[in-house]
Design a protein around this motif. Structure first.
Motif, PDB file in Angstrom:
ATOM      1  N   MET A  61     -21.426 -19.890 -49.370  1.00  0.00           N
ATOM      2  CA  MET A  61     -20.550 -19.820 -48.214  1.00  0.00           C
ATOM      3  C   MET A  61     -20.351 -18.354 -47.844  1.00  0.00           C
ATOM      4  O   MET A  61     -20.745 -17.442 -48.587  1.00  0.00           O
ATOM      5  CB  MET A  61     -19.182 -20.436 -48.534  1.00  0.00           C
ATOM      6  N   VAL A  62     -19.745 -18.122 -46.694  1.00  0.00           N
ATOM      7  CA  VAL A  62     -19.452 -16.765 -46.227  1.00  0.00           C
ATOM      8  C   VAL A  62     -17.951 -16.549 -46.217  1.00  0.00           C
ATOM      9  O   VAL A  62     -17.206 -17.351 -45.624  1.00  0.00           O
ATOM     10  CB  VAL A  62     -20.026 -16.529 -44.813  1.00  0.00           C
ATOM     11  N   TRP A  63     -17.516 -15.514 -46.898  1.00  0.00           N
ATOM     12  CA  TRP A  63     -16.128 -15.063 -46.805  1.00  0.00           C
ATOM     13  C   TRP A  63     -16.093 -14.055 -45.675  1.00  0.00           C
ATOM     14  O   TRP A  63     -16.617 -12.966 -45.782  1.00  0.00           O
ATOM     15  CB  TRP A  63     -15.684 -14.434 -48.124  1.00  0.00           C
ATOM     16  N   PRO A  78     -16.603 -22.480 -54.669  1.00  0.00           N
ATOM     17  CA  PRO A  78     -15.941 -22.654 -55.974  1.00  0.00           C
ATOM     18  C   PRO A  78     -16.471 -23.818 -56.806  1.00  0.00           C
ATOM     19  O   PRO A  78     -16.722 -23.641 -58.003  1.00  0.00           O
ATOM     20  CB  PRO A  78     -14.468 -22.835 -55.583  1.00  0.00           C
ATOM     21  N   PRO A  79     -16.696 -25.025 -56.229  1.00  0.00           N
ATOM     22  CA  PRO A  79     -17.220 -26.102 -57.085  1.00  0.00           C
ATOM     23  C   PRO A  79     -18.599 -25.792 -57.654  1.00  0.00           C
ATOM     24  O   PRO A  79     -18.932 -26.199 -58.758  1.00  0.00           O
ATOM     25  CB  PRO A  79     -17.269 -27.308 -56.143  1.00  0.00           C
ATOM     26  N   VAL A  80     -19.406 -25.028 -56.876  1.00  0.00           N
ATOM     27  CA  VAL A  80     -20.756 -24.705 -57.323  1.00  0.00           C
ATOM     28  C   VAL A  80     -20.726 -23.636 -58.401  1.00  0.00           C
ATOM     29  O   VAL A  80     -21.549 -23.623 -59.309  1.00  0.00           O
ATOM     30  CB  VAL A  80     -21.622 -24.237 -56.133  1.00  0.00           C
ATOM     31  N   GLY A  81     -19.759 -22.707 -58.298  1.00  0.00           N
ATOM     32  CA  GLY A  81     -19.679 -21.620 -59.260  1.00  0.00           C
ATOM     33  C   GLY A  81     -19.499 -22.084 -60.687  1.00  0.00           C
ATOM     34  O   GLY A  81     -19.821 -21.360 -61.630  1.00  0.00           O
ATOM     35  N   ARG A  82     -18.982 -23.300 -60.860  1.00  0.00           N
ATOM     36  CA  ARG A  82     -18.801 -23.845 -62.199  1.00  0.00           C
ATOM     37  C   ARG A  82     -20.059 -24.523 -62.718  1.00  0.00           C
ATOM     38  O   ARG A  82     -20.099 -25.001 -63.843  1.00  0.00           O
ATOM     39  CB  ARG A  82     -17.637 -24.851 -62.199  1.00  0.00           C
ATOM     40  N   ARG A  83     -21.086 -24.578 -61.895  1.00  0.00           N
ATOM     41  CA  ARG A  83     -22.339 -25.195 -62.312  1.00  0.00           C
ATOM     42  C   ARG A  83     -23.374 -24.115 -62.595  1.00  0.00           C
ATOM     43  O   ARG A  83     -23.174 -22.940 -62.347  1.00  0.00           O
ATOM     44  CB  ARG A  83     -22.839 -26.164 -61.250  1.00  0.00           C
ATOM     45  N   HIS A  84     -24.513 -24.561 -63.071  1.00  0.00           N
ATOM     46  CA  HIS A  84     -25.519 -23.620 -63.526  1.00  0.00           C
ATOM     47  C   HIS A  84     -26.644 -23.400 -62.523  1.00  0.00           C
ATOM     48  O   HIS A  84     -27.305 -22.373 -62.559  1.00  0.00           O
ATOM     49  CB  HIS A  84     -26.145 -24.144 -64.823  1.00  0.00           C
TER      50      HIS A  84
END
Length: 237
Positions: A61-63, A78-84
């Motif tokens: 995503m873009v901040w 955020p949900p993806v950041g917890r994945r590999h």
């Protein structure tokens, strides 16, 4: 990746406009450039991945930049950041366990064989090449209901009236994994348990490609947004 303006000549020229107007024009340009970077990485996924899912393509995503903070950031959701997955595809190396693998490892005594679960030729796949939801849910239910006492090894000698999934005990035959027993008693393996985690090579190329898109597109967006701001200021005068 952070996208910001650090061109001294450009910043001096910005002083021809009011500071507030210049910062707005810079933020517009940065956000448009960040959108180009995001599209680049999504297009790149189509090239290097086999039928990427919507979740995968929306991994980043873009901040957005603001006039007070002229920097846009491309980042994992955020949900993806917890994945590999995105990290492993970008940086290479051994991936961590998926949520499904952690669940199965926690519920089964696989004698060291449950680092990763790998589909087999008999696994039912969906349109994206992933384990079909219906079969996965049934198999996971079998895994969780079998723990801690796992099912005996399927031999195929005793026909069953209904199809079902069984997980052999550690050290028994056939090999570790999830097996499906058909109504006629025949068995086929749908998921293989392994003690070796998959290792990926660097193939996404997000960082390098993003830098190239940034260098190519930011000047064009700046020229357009500042022309737009100059027109707006002239109309206000």
């Amino acid at each position: 990746m952070n996208i910001s303006i650090d061109d001294a000549d450009l910043l001096r020229n910005l002083r021809q406009l009011a500071d507030k107007d210049a910062r707005h024009a810079a933020a517009w340009a940065l956000n448009d450039t960040a959108a180009d970077v995001l599209k680049h990485v999504q297009d790149r996924m189509d090239q290097v991945f086999d039928r990427p899912t919507r979740f995968t393509k929306r991994a980043f995503m873009v901040w957005r930049a603001k006039p007070a903070t002229p920097a846009a950031e491309g980042m994992e959701r955020p949900p993806v950041g917890r994945r590999h997955s995105p990290k492993a595809q970008e940086l290479g190396g051994q991936r961590g366990q998926t949520g499904l693998e952690r669940l199965m490892a926690s519920r089964l005594s696989a004698d060291g064989q449950m680092q990763a679960a790998v589909p087999t030729a008999g696994t039912r796949l969906d349109a994206y090449g992933n384990w079909a939801n219906a079969e996965r849910r049934q198999a996971v239910d079998a895994v969780t209901s079998a723990a801690p006492a796992q099912a005996a090894a399927p031999t195929g000698r005793r026909p069953r009236k209904r199809a079902g999934f069984v997980i052999p005990k550690p050290g028994s035959n056939p090999s570790p994994g999830i097996w499906m027993r058909a109504p006629d008693g025949s068995i086929s393996k749908v998921m293989h348990f392994t003690s070796v985690a998959p290792v990926y090579s660097e193939r996404l190329g997000f960082q390098d490609g993003a830098a190239e898109v940034y260098a190519a597109r930011l000047p064009e967006h700046l020229a357009r947004t500042f022309e737009r701001m100059v027109r707006r200021v002239s109309e206000r005068a």
